[in-house]
Design a protein around this motif. Structure first.
Motif, PDB file in Angstrom:
ATOM      1  N   GLU A   5       0.847  -1.181   0.000  1.00  0.00           N
ATOM      2  CA  GLU A   5       0.000   0.000   0.000  1.00  0.00           C
ATOM      3  C   GLU A   5       0.890   1.239   0.000  1.00  0.00           C
ATOM      4  N   ALA A   6       0.507   2.243  -0.740  1.00  0.00           N
ATOM      5  CA  ALA A   6       1.292   3.477  -0.820  1.00  0.00           C
ATOM      6  C   ALA A   6       1.285   4.187   0.526  1.00  0.00           C
ATOM      7  N   SER A   7       2.449   4.752   0.872  1.00  0.00           N
ATOM      8  CA  SER A   7       2.551   5.505   2.116  1.00  0.00           C
ATOM      9  C   SER A   7       3.634   6.564   1.984  1.00  0.00           C
ATOM     10  N   VAL A   8       3.615   7.494   2.928  1.00  0.00           N
ATOM     11  CA  VAL A   8       4.567   8.594   2.967  1.00  0.00           C
ATOM     12  C   VAL A   8       5.048   8.734   4.397  1.00  0.00           C
ATOM     13  N   VAL A  29      -2.585   9.409  -0.631  1.00  0.00           N
ATOM     14  CA  VAL A  29      -1.212   9.795  -0.311  1.00  0.00           C
ATOM     15  C   VAL A  29      -1.036  11.311  -0.301  1.00  0.00           C
ATOM     16  N   TRP A  30      -1.757  12.015  -1.160  1.00  0.00           N
ATOM     17  CA  TRP A  30      -1.603  13.465  -1.303  1.00  0.00           C
ATOM     18  C   TRP A  30      -1.710  14.227   0.016  1.00  0.00           C
ATOM     19  N   LEU A  34       1.404  16.318   1.831  1.00  0.00           N
ATOM     20  CA  LEU A  34       1.323  17.754   2.112  1.00  0.00           C
ATOM     21  C   LEU A  34       1.554  18.047   3.593  1.00  0.00           C
ATOM     22  N   ALA A  35       0.996  17.212   4.462  1.00  0.00           N
ATOM     23  CA  ALA A  35       1.140  17.415   5.902  1.00  0.00           C
ATOM     24  C   ALA A  35       2.593  17.272   6.362  1.00  0.00           C
ATOM     25  N   GLY A  55       0.748   8.960 -10.480  1.00  0.00           N
ATOM     26  CA  GLY A  55       1.878   8.961  -9.550  1.00  0.00           C
ATOM     27  C   GLY A  55       2.926   9.977  -9.956  1.00  0.00           C
ATOM     28  N   LEU A  56       3.194  10.070 -11.242  1.00  0.00           N
ATOM     29  CA  LEU A  56       4.144  11.072 -11.728  1.00  0.00           C
ATOM     30  C   LEU A  56       3.638  12.475 -11.434  1.00  0.00           C
ATOM     31  N   ALA A  57       2.363  12.717 -11.626  1.00  0.00           N
ATOM     32  CA  ALA A  57       1.791  14.037 -11.337  1.00  0.00           C
ATOM     33  C   ALA A  57       1.963  14.378  -9.850  1.00  0.00           C
ATOM     34  N   LEU A  58       1.745  13.405  -8.979  1.00  0.00           N
ATOM     35  CA  LEU A  58       1.950  13.605  -7.542  1.00  0.00           C
ATOM     36  C   LEU A  58       3.395  13.987  -7.271  1.00  0.00           C
TER      37      LEU A  58
END
Length: 100
Positions: A5-8, A29-30, A34-35, A55-58
């Motif tokens: 799963e995607a995470s940051v 993810v966005w 940002l946070a 994903g590239l745009a992100l």
């Protein structure tokens, strides 16, 4: 093996992204990215398993919000080079002159 799963997460002055960055995961993810963005100087993409144009745009939007003089991108996930070429971006996720 299933895609993670995607995470940051923050890792010092890097924003570390993990998993699959695609149309299905970018919306979740966005806000996390940002946070965590304040004080970030680079993106760590070494744990990104795959990405699509969403994903590239992100990544491009996040990179654009980093201080240009200190910006760095670490890692080359599968598909990134091809997408950057298609959208006329360099390895630092900066659009080439004259493109929109």
């Amino acid at each position: 093996m299933a895609a993670a799963e995607a995470s940051v997460e923050r890792a010092g002055t890097l924003l570390r992204l993990r998993g699959r960055l695609d149309r299905a995961s970018v919306a979740a993810v966005w806000p996390q990215a940002l946070a965590a963005l304040d004080g970030v100087q680079g993106l760590d993409l070494r744990a990104v398993e795959a990405l699509d144009s969403a994903g590239l745009a992100l990544l491009a939007e996040l990179a654009d919000r980093l201080p240009r003089e200190a910006r760095r991108v670490e890692g080359q996930p599968p598909g990134l080079a091809g997408l950057c070429a298609a959208y006329r971006m360099n390895a630092d996720l900066i659009r080439s002159e004259g493109t929109v």
